[in-house]
Motif scaffolding. Structure first.
Motif, short mmCIF file in Angstrom:
data_model
loop_
_atom_site.label_atom_id
_atom_site.label_comp_id
_atom_site.label_asym_id
_atom_site.label_seq_id
_atom_site.Cartn_x
_atom_site.Cartn_y
_atom_site.Cartn_z
N ILE A 1 -5.70 1.04 -4.99
CA ILE A 1 -4.70 0.58 -3.98
C ILE A 1 -5.14 -0.45 -3.29
O ILE A 1 -4.31 -1.39 -3.13
N PRO A 2 -6.24 -0.56 -2.31
CA PRO A 2 -6.46 -1.58 -1.59
C PRO A 2 -6.55 -2.89 -2.37
O PRO A 2 -6.51 -4.08 -1.94
N SER B 1 0.91 -1.22 -0.05
CA SER B 1 -0.09 -0.11 0.06
C SER B 1 0.72 1.35 0.06
O SER B 1 0.74 2.12 -0.79
N ALA C 1 -3.06 -3.93 -3.52
CA ALA C 1 -2.26 -4.44 -2.48
C ALA C 1 -3.00 -5.74 -1.86
O ALA C 1 -2.03 -6.81 -1.49
#
Length: 338
Positions: free
Chosen positions: A142-143, A128, A146
């Motif tokens: 991103i979440p 992240s 990641a």
């Protein structure tokens, strides 16, 4: 909120993140294992497991494949009399077998869950951070990225250990016998044989993680904004974890059902010497389930899965967030008073 959580993450080291995830895994196992022991006993009572077959026992963090040799070989499904319900089962198990029976299967869970959890959560935070520097702090992808990559990595690393663990569960092997067993399998089928069942695990766990982290970060941000909090409280993390875990559990349930079918078939064919059934691929198993039970067959066990996954996700993430917050404040104090 994003700025505060970013700074908190900057103030925690990889070791501290690993310790926080370890504590989360231990606390989650301690809370969730008794619930699943009771659930499995009640299932065994209403629908006894036939001799020579096996079932998948899962306590929120890890799956355990259990062979049914006789009525009392495994503590989590042996008969202790008639249970009238959950509370009755809870009381009778403690009275007859002692309180330790509620944590049957905890040692193998921790042996497997600790490395998996440490790799998964630490990688998520590190990825992240790396992605935020490239894509920007507020990028919603991103979440997802990641979460997917960290789960993919942890599943791949731990998959051979899971195969070894399931072999040890069935027969008590010495380390020398285990080495001989694994090396002979590698010699016959090659190194990739240690990753059998990896595909169905990835198909279940990677989408679960992508959805879980995406929704968790959204819920956390939204609740922090509503509460006017700079960082997630225990309640915010707990609620966000339970909600996002439930959503991901429902959507990925078909892959969980398929994984259970493949695990039990693989176990019976390899360990119990029962011939392998025709369908070996994930999609073939899925087609067979739909043909036999309809589309609802892919969503079998939705209530038990929610009862297991929701509290496990909630306890794990809230403990992890609290652990990171503790270390972050500790590091701040140490910086102020070296």
């Amino acid at each position: 909120m994003a700025e505060m959580s970013d700074s908190n993450l900057d103030k925690t080291t990889i070791i501290q993140q690993a310790i926080a995830s370890c504590c989360g895994a231990i606390i989650t196992s301690l809370f969730v294992t008794p619930l699943d022991v009771i659930k499995t006993r009640l299932q065994a009572q209403s629908n006894p497991f036939p001799k020579g077959k096996c079932f998948v026992y899962s306590n929120g963090l890890m799956d355990h494949i259990c062979v049914c040799e006789n009525g009392d070989s495994k503590a989590w499904y042996k008969k202790t009399g008639h249970f009238k319900g959950t509370l009755d089962a809870f009381v009778k198990i403690i009275q007859i077998e002692g309180i330790k029976s509620l944590w049957s299967g905890l040692p193998p869970t921790l042996i497997m869950a600790l490395p998996t959890t440490v790799i998964y959560f630490t990688c998520y935070d590190q990825l992240s951070e790396a992605l935020k520097s490239r894509l920007g702090k507020d990028d919603e992808h991103i979440p997802v990225l990641a979460g997917s990559l960290s789960r993919f990595g942890s599943v791949t690393v731990v998959s051979p250990l899971e195969l070894i663990r399931t072999r040890m569960q069935y027969r008590k092997l010495s380390y020398k016998q285990l080495y001989t067993c694994v090396s002979s399998k590698v010699a016959i089928d090659g190194w990739f044989s240690l990753w059998r069942g990896w595909t169905s695990t990835v198909l279940r766990d990677v989408p679960f993680s992508a959805m879980y982290w995406y929704n968790y970060e959204r819920f956390k941000k939204m609740m922090c904004k509503e509460a006017g909090a700079h960082e997630p409280t225990f309640f915010i993390a707990f609620t966000s974890g339970a909600a996002s875990g439930s959503i991901a559990a429902v959507i990925t349930l078909p892959f969980d059902v398929v994984k259970t079918h493949r695990q039990t078939e693989l176990w019976e064919s390899e360990t119990l010497k029962i011939p392998q059934r025709d369908c070996t691929s994930t999609w073939a198993v899925m087609k067979k389930i739909v043909a036999k039970n309809g589309i609802t067959g892919l969503f079998a066990g939705i209530i038990p899965r929610l009862f297991k996954v929701a509290p496990a996700c909630a306890i794990m993430i809230s403990t992890y967030e609290c652990g990171k917050s503790f270390f972050s404040h500790l590091n701040e104090k140490m910086d102020q008073h070296p």
